[in-house]
Each structure stands twice: as structure tokens, then as C-alpha cells.
Design a protein around this motif. Structure first.
Motif, PDB file in Angstrom:
ATOM      1  N   MET A 184       0.923  -1.064   0.168  1.00  0.00           N
ATOM      2  CA  MET A 184      -0.047  -0.062  -0.031  1.00  0.00           C
ATOM      3  C   MET A 184       0.748   1.288  -0.012  1.00  0.00           C
ATOM      4  O   MET A 184       0.557   2.295  -0.576  1.00  0.00           O
ATOM      5  N   LEU A 185       1.719   1.210   0.989  1.00  0.00           N
ATOM      6  CA  LEU A 185       2.942   2.378   0.976  1.00  0.00           C
ATOM      7  C   LEU A 185       3.561   2.588  -0.492  1.00  0.00           C
ATOM      8  O   LEU A 185       3.709   3.760  -0.909  1.00  0.00           O
ATOM      9  N   MET A 186       3.802   1.679  -1.296  1.00  0.00           N
ATOM     10  CA  MET A 186       4.283   1.951  -2.338  1.00  0.00           C
ATOM     11  C   MET A 186       3.415   2.301  -3.669  1.00  0.00           C
ATOM     12  O   MET A 186       3.791   3.267  -4.158  1.00  0.00           O
ATOM     13  N   LEU A 187       2.229   2.089  -3.542  1.00  0.00           N
ATOM     14  CA  LEU A 187       1.236   2.652  -4.162  1.00  0.00           C
ATOM     15  C   LEU A 187       0.970   3.841  -3.902  1.00  0.00           C
ATOM     16  O   LEU A 187       0.944   4.911  -4.724  1.00  0.00           O
ATOM     17  N   LEU A 188       0.976   4.256  -2.629  1.00  0.00           N
ATOM     18  CA  LEU A 188       0.641   5.456  -2.155  1.00  0.00           C
ATOM     19  C   LEU A 188       2.008   6.570  -2.422  1.00  0.00           C
ATOM     20  O   LEU A 188       1.482   7.737  -2.898  1.00  0.00           O
ATOM     21  N   VAL A 189       3.245   6.045  -2.436  1.00  0.00           N
ATOM     22  CA  VAL A 189       4.135   6.934  -2.832  1.00  0.00           C
ATOM     23  C   VAL A 189       4.046   7.300  -4.363  1.00  0.00           C
ATOM     24  O   VAL A 189       4.469   8.628  -4.636  1.00  0.00           O
ATOM     25  N   VAL A 190       3.756   6.323  -5.166  1.00  0.00           N
ATOM     26  CA  VAL A 190       3.484   6.667  -6.377  1.00  0.00           C
ATOM     27  C   VAL A 190       2.654   7.875  -6.700  1.00  0.00           C
ATOM     28  O   VAL A 190       2.758   8.695  -7.458  1.00  0.00           O
ATOM     29  N   LEU A 191       1.456   7.638  -6.114  1.00  0.00           N
ATOM     30  CA  LEU A 191       0.500   8.425  -6.098  1.00  0.00           C
ATOM     31  C   LEU A 191       0.683   9.945  -5.497  1.00  0.00           C
ATOM     32  O   LEU A 191       0.381  11.017  -6.107  1.00  0.00           O
ATOM     33  N   ARG A 192       1.337   9.778  -4.492  1.00  0.00           N
ATOM     34  CA  ARG A 192       1.695  10.948  -3.806  1.00  0.00           C
ATOM     35  C   ARG A 192       2.662  11.989  -4.633  1.00  0.00           C
ATOM     36  O   ARG A 192       2.645  12.933  -4.723  1.00  0.00           O
ATOM     37  N   SER A 193       3.703  11.242  -5.071  1.00  0.00           N
ATOM     38  CA  SER A 193       4.767  11.642  -6.124  1.00  0.00           C
ATOM     39  C   SER A 193       3.859  12.481  -7.072  1.00  0.00           C
ATOM     40  O   SER A 193       4.285  13.505  -7.578  1.00  0.00           O
ATOM     41  N   THR A 194       3.086  11.572  -7.965  1.00  0.00           N
ATOM     42  CA  THR A 194       2.457  12.264  -8.950  1.00  0.00           C
ATOM     43  C   THR A 194       1.682  13.614  -8.793  1.00  0.00           C
ATOM     44  O   THR A 194       1.861  14.455  -9.273  1.00  0.00           O
ATOM     45  N   TRP A 195       0.941  13.324  -7.513  1.00  0.00           N
ATOM     46  CA  TRP A 195       0.065  14.654  -7.032  1.00  0.00           C
ATOM     47  C   TRP A 195       1.036  15.917  -6.848  1.00  0.00           C
ATOM     48  O   TRP A 195       0.828  16.987  -7.081  1.00  0.00           O
ATOM     49  N   GLY A 196       2.187  15.466  -6.166  1.00  0.00           N
ATOM     50  CA  GLY A 196       3.057  16.480  -5.639  1.00  0.00           C
ATOM     51  C   GLY A 196       3.441  17.203  -7.014  1.00  0.00           C
ATOM     52  O   GLY A 196       3.900  18.341  -6.996  1.00  0.00           O
ATOM     53  N   LEU A 197       3.944  16.518  -7.891  1.00  0.00           N
ATOM     54  CA  LEU A 197       4.556  17.222  -9.041  1.00  0.00           C
ATOM     55  C   LEU A 197       3.591  17.880 -10.044  1.00  0.00           C
ATOM     56  O   LEU A 197       3.868  19.230 -10.479  1.00  0.00           O
ATOM     57  N   TYR A 198       2.292  17.465  -9.705  1.00  0.00           N
ATOM     58  CA  TYR A 198       0.980  18.266 -10.468  1.00  0.00           C
ATOM     59  C   TYR A 198       0.886  19.416  -9.898  1.00  0.00           C
ATOM     60  O   TYR A 198       0.735  20.350 -10.350  1.00  0.00           O
ATOM     61  N   ASN A 199       1.383  19.449  -8.295  1.00  0.00           N
ATOM     62  CA  ASN A 199       1.048  20.748  -7.456  1.00  0.00           C
ATOM     63  C   ASN A 199       2.308  21.563  -7.364  1.00  0.00           C
ATOM     64  O   ASN A 199       2.182  22.585  -6.378  1.00  0.00           O
ATOM     65  N   LEU A 200       3.345  21.227  -7.912  1.00  0.00           N
ATOM     66  CA  LEU A 200       4.639  21.612  -7.615  1.00  0.00           C
ATOM     67  C   LEU A 200       4.642  23.387  -7.577  1.00  0.00           C
ATOM     68  O   LEU A 200       5.176  23.942  -6.647  1.00  0.00           O
ATOM     69  N   SER A 201       4.079  23.778  -8.292  1.00  0.00           N
ATOM     70  CA  SER A 201       4.211  25.205  -8.808  1.00  0.00           C
ATOM     71  C   SER A 201       3.365  25.829  -7.784  1.00  0.00           C
ATOM     72  O   SER A 201       3.227  27.205  -7.514  1.00  0.00           O
ATOM     73  N   ASN A 202       2.110  25.076  -6.942  1.00  0.00           N
ATOM     74  CA  ASN A 202       1.328  25.929  -6.215  1.00  0.00           C
ATOM     75  C   ASN A 202       1.569  25.560  -4.688  1.00  0.00           C
ATOM     76  O   ASN A 202       1.059  26.367  -3.781  1.00  0.00           O
ATOM     77  N   ARG A 203       2.655  24.636  -4.462  1.00  0.00           N
ATOM     78  CA  ARG A 203       3.129  24.383  -3.079  1.00  0.00           C
ATOM     79  C   ARG A 203       3.791  25.727  -2.268  1.00  0.00           C
ATOM     80  O   ARG A 203       4.210  26.356  -2.907  1.00  0.00           O
ATOM     81  N   PRO A 204       3.624  25.673  -1.035  1.00  0.00           N
ATOM     82  CA  PRO A 204       4.175  26.603  -0.063  1.00  0.00           C
ATOM     83  C   PRO A 204       5.714  26.549  -0.509  1.00  0.00           C
ATOM     84  O   PRO A 204       6.250  25.448  -0.441  1.00  0.00           O
ATOM     85  N   PRO A 205       6.254  27.944  -0.497  1.00  0.00           N
ATOM     86  CA  PRO A 205       7.731  28.061  -0.754  1.00  0.00           C
ATOM     87  C   PRO A 205       8.505  27.259   0.401  1.00  0.00           C
ATOM     88  O   PRO A 205       8.051  27.626   1.556  1.00  0.00           O
ATOM     89  N   HIS A 206       9.710  26.689   0.124  1.00  0.00           N
ATOM     90  CA  HIS A 206      10.769  26.683   1.266  1.00  0.00           C
ATOM     91  C   HIS A 206      11.466  27.624   1.583  1.00  0.00           C
ATOM     92  O   HIS A 206      11.594  28.808   0.979  1.00  0.00           O
ATOM     93  N   ASP A 207      12.001  27.683   2.590  1.00  0.00           N
ATOM     94  CA  ASP A 207      13.137  28.575   3.073  1.00  0.00           C
ATOM     95  C   ASP A 207      14.123  29.153   1.955  1.00  0.00           C
ATOM     96  O   ASP A 207      14.752  28.104   1.405  1.00  0.00           O
ATOM     97  N   ARG A 208      14.326  30.285   1.793  1.00  0.00           N
ATOM     98  CA  ARG A 208      15.383  30.833   0.691  1.00  0.00           C
ATOM     99  C   ARG A 208      16.801  30.343   1.094  1.00  0.00           C
ATOM    100  O   ARG A 208      16.914  30.300   2.500  1.00  0.00           O
ATOM    101  N   GLY A 209      17.541  29.841   0.520  1.00  0.00           N
ATOM    102  CA  GLY A 209      18.914  29.634   1.061  1.00  0.00           C
ATOM    103  C   GLY A 209      19.078  27.879   1.413  1.00  0.00           C
ATOM    104  O   GLY A 209      20.020  27.523   1.488  1.00  0.00           O
ATOM    105  N   ALA A 210      17.743  27.321   1.716  1.00  0.00           N
ATOM    106  CA  ALA A 210      17.793  26.336   2.236  1.00  0.00           C
ATOM    107  C   ALA A 210      17.009  25.149   1.311  1.00  0.00           C
ATOM    108  O   ALA A 210      16.892  23.881   1.303  1.00  0.00           O
TER     109      ALA A 210
END
Length: 184
Positions: free
Chosen positions: A60-86
Motif C-alpha cells: 500500500m505504501l508503495m502505491l501511495l508514494v507513487v500517487l503522492r509523487s504524481t500529485w506533488g509534481l502536479y501541484n509543484l508550482s502551487n505548493r508553499p515555498p521553502h526557506d530561501r537558501g535552504a
């Protein structure tokens, strides 16, 4: 563009991202708790139950990580930004976590296949066993364990950074963005 509670925004993680994150956190906690309990307590009935779900939860975790990765890439430009420099360090840490979350179950699948056993997920056979190959089964078992504990250490660091650095030191709202959404 209006805020959609299901999708990520620059201020908050959406419902789907949070669902993937916390569901995987709970399942990974179950996996590690079962293996730690087996090492400390042995095969008590409750421990046997936990360990007995290890392959199914891992699949289940293997399937979820694939789905989560896909969703994360789809939303990449919308996600909260990380600290500058880090940003590079955070990106490397996230990449390493995702690679291990994929590698650990793949090693488990390979170990299972090389042991000649079928893969049963919640009682349903998803894969027949291969020809028994002791050397490959042993090697992948070792790597599965080492990579799993490496993943566990990285997850511990991830939690520590989230709680201590973002929650207590910086107080920058990172935990709030991952735990709740203004639109709920």
C-alpha cells in the motif's frame, strides 16, 4: 485563481496532499512499530498481527508514494515555498525520502519474489513466487532492512526539523500549513 481546498496553494497544502502525508505517516509508523515490537517482545499475538500485515501495508505504501509523487509534481508550482537558501537542501532531503519510500518496498518485493513465495496482499495473491534464489533473497533482505532503517532515521530528522526548527525556533507556520487548511 480562487483557492480550492483540495489543491495546494502558496499558503497551504490542500486536502489531498495532507491526506497522502498523514496516511503515509500512520502506515510507516505502523511498519516501524511492528518491527521494533518484534525485536523487543518477540512473537506475542499482537506483534504477530502487526508483523503479519507488513507486506500488505508495504505494498500500500508503495502505491501511495507513487500517487503522492504524481500529485506533488502536479501541484509543484502551487505548493508553499521553502526557506530561501535552504531550498536545495530541502529538495535533496525530500528527494532522498521519496527515493527510499520507493526503494524499500521494491527491495521487499524482490526479496519476496527471490524467496520463491507468492506476494499476498490482504489475502489476495498479486504475484507468484519466482524461482528460489537464496543469494538474491538474502542480499535484498539485508538491503531492505538497512534502507528501511535509513528511511526511519530520515523520517525522524524530518519530524525533528518540523517540530523543533519550524515549530519552536522559527514559528513560521509550516506545521499549520501541513496540519490544517483555512477552507478545511
Amino acid at each position: 485563481m480562487p483557492s480550492i481546498a483540495w489543491r495546494d496553494t502558496r499558503e497551504y497544502y490542500g486536502r489531498i496532499s495532507r491526506l497522502f502525508h498523514w496516511l503515509m505517516a500512520a502506515l510507516l509508523l505502523w511498519q516501524f512499530a511492528g518491527m521494533i515490537a518484534a525485536g523487543l517482545v518477540g512473537r506475542a499475538p499482537w506483534v504477530s498481527f502487526m508483523v503479519g500485515t507488513h507486506k500488505s501495508i508495504g505494498f500500500m505504501l508503495m502505491l501511495l508514494v507513487v500517487l503522492r509523487s504524481t500529485w506533488g509534481l502536479y501541484n509543484l508550482s502551487n505548493r508553499p515555498p521553502h526557506d530561501r537558501g535552504a531550498e536545495m537542501l530541502v529538495a535533496f532531503g525530500q528527494l532522498l525520502l521519496y527515493l527510499l519510500m520507493i526503494l524499500v518496498p521494491l527491495l521487499g518485493l524482490t526479496m519476496n519474489w527471490a524467496s520463491g513465495k507468492p506476494l499476498l496482499v490482504f489475502g489476495a495473491q498479486l504475484m507468484s513466487g519466482g524461482r528460489e534464489m537464496e543469494g538474491l533473497a538474502g542480499l535484498t533482505a539485508q538491503w531492505h532492512v538497512w534502507m528501511a532503517w535509513t528511511l526511519g532515521i530520515l523520517i525522524g530528522g524530518h519530524v525533528l526539523l518540523a517540530v523543533v526548527w519550524h515549530g519552536l525556533v522559527r514559528r513560521d507556520g509550516t506545521l499549520k500549513r501541513m496540519a490544517s487548511h483555512p477552507d478545511r
